[in-house]
Design an enzyme around this catalytic site. Structure first.
Site, PDB file in Angstrom:
ATOM      1  N   LYS A  83       4.066  -0.175   8.365  1.00  0.00           N
ATOM      2  CA  LYS A  83       3.677   1.331   7.703  1.00  0.00           C
ATOM      3  C   LYS A  83       5.034   2.551   8.042  1.00  0.00           C
ATOM      4  CE  LYS A  83       0.705   4.850   7.801  1.00  0.00           C
ATOM      5  NZ  LYS A  83      -1.368   5.181   7.939  1.00  0.00           N
ATOM      6  N   ASP A 141     -12.049   9.458  10.282  1.00  0.00           N
ATOM      7  CA  ASP A 141     -12.247   8.774   9.051  1.00  0.00           C
ATOM      8  C   ASP A 141     -12.628   7.594   8.618  1.00  0.00           C
ATOM      9  OD1 ASP A 141     -10.967   9.613   5.998  1.00  0.00           O
ATOM     10  OD2 ASP A 141      -8.805   9.339   7.208  1.00  0.00           O
ATOM     11  N   GLY A 177       0.822  -1.240   0.116  1.00  0.00           N
ATOM     12  CA  GLY A 177      -0.050  -0.540  -0.144  1.00  0.00           C
ATOM     13  C   GLY A 177       0.570   1.471   0.260  1.00  0.00           C
ATOM     14  N   GLY A 222       0.952   5.870   0.398  1.00  0.00           N
ATOM     15  CA  GLY A 222      -0.141   7.106   0.867  1.00  0.00           C
ATOM     16  C   GLY A 222       0.795   7.589   0.347  1.00  0.00           C
ATOM     17  N   GLY A 223      -0.202   9.152   1.518  1.00  0.00           N
ATOM     18  CA  GLY A 223       0.606  10.673   0.516  1.00  0.00           C
ATOM     19  C   GLY A 223       1.730  10.838   1.131  1.00  0.00           C
TER      20      GLY A 223
END
Length: 270
Positions: free
Chosen positions: A44, A127, A18, A20-21
């Site tokens: 992560k 979120d 994955g 993300g930004g």
């Protein structure tokens, strides 16, 4: 980015899963032989150019809030360090992969239970959206898991508008977030309602070509009458969603489970 086979802290990277930004998530496993069989984790790691105070604080918040919550439908946190965290690997992909309405309703019920559990411990996720609901691919069972507590906060008394910028995803953002008020349990319910609409109809309740128009829709437009466009949806569905998507948090349901139970009952075959 880390490369396959590279060792990071006490983990060995298996593959990126994955992006993300500000961070990349890897499938990894523990490399400590003395600790027994390797444990698979989702690792992560913040990009080096994004290890600023705000990004580090968000990663720390993601870890700390989720770690306080021990629930089968909330991602489990294992450990963290500077600019990284290791958490439960939930490799089944997002909830949108579920093929049937019955499965999607079951997943929504599980996430509603998880949210109520968090709310009872004074934590708001802030979120909720389909991308943050992952699936455990264990054969013979359906397990949805709520992830990414990076915007989570504690429930507090709202004493008026705040100046904090909105960070939540706009298609799922409650009006009170957009006007700078403190989030409450009802804020997550609104996002869950937007998520439910997307899983049931194919798109969230409000859509627009740009951010300001989407904000305006959340603040002023009434929810659509989906039953007029989709024959399989009864009119009571519109009424249930209208309450969950009420502009005022006080006008929504008392719990996420109550809301999803009503949706499920309305959509069950007669």
């Amino acid at each position: 980015m880390l490369t396959v086979g590279e060792r990071f802290e006490r983990y060995v990277v298996d593959e990126p899963i994955g992006r993300g930004g500000h961070a990349t998530v890897y499938r990894a496993h523990t490399a400590d032989a003395e600790r027994g069989a390797p444990r698979q984790v989702a690792l992560k790691v913040l990009d080096e150019q994004h290890r600023h105070r705000a990004q580090l604080a968000r990663l720390r918040r993601e870890f700390e809030y989720a770690r306080r919550l021990r629930h089968p439908h909330i991602v489990a946190m294992y450990e963290r360090g500077f600019g990284w965290l290791a958490m439960e690997l939930v490799p089944g992909g997002p909830v949108t992969r579920l093929a049937t309405l019955a499965e999607r309703l079951e997943a929504l019920a599980q996430i509603a239970e998880a949210l109520d559990y968090a709310h009872n411990r004074a934590i708001v996720h802030c979120d909720v959206k389909p991308a943050n609901i992952l699936l455990d691919p264990e054969p013979g069972q359906l397990r949805a898991v709520l992830v990414d507590f990076g915007l989570a906060t504690r429930v507090c008394a709202d004493v008026g508008p705040r100046c904090d910028p909105v960070e939540a995803s706009l298609p799922y953002s409650a009006p009170e977030l957009l006007t700078g008020h403190a989030p409450t349990e009802a804020t997550d319910e609104y996002a869950l309602a937007c998520t439910a609409v997307e899983l049931i109809t194919g798109s969230p309740p409000f859509t627009a070509d740009n951010g300001p128009a989407l904000v305006e829709a959340h603040l002023t437009q009434p929810p659509p009458h989906w039953s007029r466009e989709i024959d399989s949806l009864p009119r009571v569905f519109d009424a249930i969603l209208a309450k969950a998507l009420a502009k005022s948090p006080a006008d929504r349901y008392q719990s996420c489970r109550e809301f999803i139970a009503l949706v499920t009952r309305a959509l069950q075959p007669k």
